[in-house]
Design a protein around this motif. Structure first.
Motif, mmCIF file in Angstrom:
data_model
loop_
_atom_site.group_PDB
_atom_site.id
_atom_site.type_symbol
_atom_site.label_atom_id
_atom_site.label_comp_id
_atom_site.label_asym_id
_atom_site.label_seq_id
_atom_site.Cartn_x
_atom_site.Cartn_y
_atom_site.Cartn_z
ATOM 1 N N ARG A 20 0.829 -1.197 0.000
ATOM 2 C CA ARG A 20 0.000 0.000 0.000
ATOM 3 C C ARG A 20 0.864 1.246 0.000
ATOM 4 O O ARG A 20 1.833 1.347 0.754
ATOM 5 N N GLU A 21 0.483 2.166 -0.838
ATOM 6 C CA GLU A 21 1.084 3.496 -0.878
ATOM 7 C C GLU A 21 2.608 3.452 -0.944
ATOM 8 O O GLU A 21 3.304 4.016 -0.103
ATOM 9 N N VAL A 23 5.517 5.008 -2.217
ATOM 10 C CA VAL A 23 5.770 6.369 -2.689
ATOM 11 C C VAL A 23 7.137 6.405 -3.370
ATOM 12 O O VAL A 23 8.146 6.019 -2.772
ATOM 13 N N VAL A 42 2.311 7.566 -6.245
ATOM 14 C CA VAL A 42 1.917 6.593 -5.228
ATOM 15 C C VAL A 42 1.392 5.352 -5.943
ATOM 16 O O VAL A 42 0.479 5.447 -6.771
ATOM 17 N N ASN A 44 -0.054 1.317 -5.644
ATOM 18 C CA ASN A 44 -0.681 0.283 -4.816
ATOM 19 C C ASN A 44 -0.743 -1.005 -5.621
ATOM 20 O O ASN A 44 -1.060 -0.981 -6.813
ATOM 21 N N GLU A 111 -1.003 6.782 -8.717
ATOM 22 C CA GLU A 111 -1.662 8.064 -8.475
ATOM 23 C C GLU A 111 -0.622 9.172 -8.473
ATOM 24 O O GLU A 111 0.442 9.013 -7.886
#
Length: 131
Positions: A20-21, A23, A42, A44, A111
């Motif tokens: 998750r996330e 970065v 970002v 996932n 994202e």
């Protein structure tokens, strides 16, 4: 991700592994200002691995899919050079992750959180099954 995808019978005997996330600073985008340098991205990832290939009997890492593989796959693609489109990125990542013999399905999203001041993020998601 749509919950209806999780009801697909091809996933019934799978474990979901996720990052998750994640970065990263990525060279991505088609606009001139995006080609000036990296921007925050970002990522996932959800991977679906059959329980038969991911249920350890001896509590050893070689019995499961190692998270390092997922993280290094992301890093390798980001480090490969400029990407014009998020669609290209998520497709490349999904293809590389599905190449692992244990992975049956993959969901990958990216994202850009800093594109618009009045929007939390703009992104792309893909969900693919191994052929």
């Amino acid at each position: 991700m749509s919950n209806s995808l999780l009801l697909d019978p091809r996933l019934a005997d799978c474990r979901r592994i996720f990052l998750r996330e994640v970065v990263v600073d990525a060279n991505i985008g088609i606009h001139a200002f995006e080609k000036q340098g990296p921007q925050k991205l970002v990522i996932n990832i959800d991977l679906f691995v059959p329980l038969a290939l991911s249920t350890p009997k001896h509590d050893k890492i070689h019995e499961v899919l190692d998270y390092d593989f997922v993280r290094s796959t992301v890093r390798k693609r980001i480090d490969a050079g400029h990407i014009n489109l998020q669609e290209t990125l998520v497709d490349d990542l999904a293809r590389a992750l599905l190449a692992h013999p244990s992975v049956r399905a993959a969901r990958v999203s990216s994202e850009k959180p800093d594109v618009y001041e009045d929007v939390d993020a703009v992104g792309i998601e893909v969900f693919r099954f191994k052929d």
